[in-house]
Design a protein around this motif. Sequence first.
Motif: not given
Length: 205
Positions: A56-82
């Motif tokens: 919901a926050a304004p910014g640039v769409p990015v992905q971060v890797f979270l843990l789920c089970g024994s693996s890394l899974v990419a999820v969507d986020r946004t960060v505000r950068v110039p």
Amino acid sequence: MTVRRLSALPGLAVLAALATLLAGCGIRATEVPTDYGPAPSRVRCSLAEPDVSTQAAPGVPVQVFLLCGSSLVAVDRTVRVPDGVDSGRRVLVAQGLLNELAAPPSAAEKEAGYTTDVRRGVTVTGPRPGDPEDTLRLDTAPEDLTSYALAQVVCTLSDSAAGEGDGSVVLAGPGDRSARRHVCTDEVRARPGSNEPPAREVTDG
């Protein structure tokens, strides 16, 4: 007695033939009803729908890797950068991604089984004199992070504008620690607890 035995042979032969056919088809007879219960309401590590609360926050769409089970899974986020592509922007992108990694997963993500091993307060700065120009220096030495947290950081940064675009990122710790190029591999994504990102020392130039 002999007649009875002979008359029973055709029936036994039929039963034997049926048993052979069933075995050949991979079917096993059972007299016990099988009940595996109702299907799960949500597949682990899979969100039922996009989690708008994390975007919901304004910014640039990015992905971060979270843990789920024994693996890394990419999820969507946004960060505000110039805007821009200079080293200062790279550091801001990296800091925004570290902040997202350290943030608690949303309610929907928790329900789907997501967690993070990155702790709050990790900060990042740019290269020091003598560092390769793409170095990101953490206030915590990469080797002091847990294997899970290091995998999250490396895979997230290497897959972003803070990385080199080749699946790697150059990280260093505080003080005079040398910079090392860390690589996010398929093995690291699959089992971050058992496979640390491969790394090699790099020097300026």
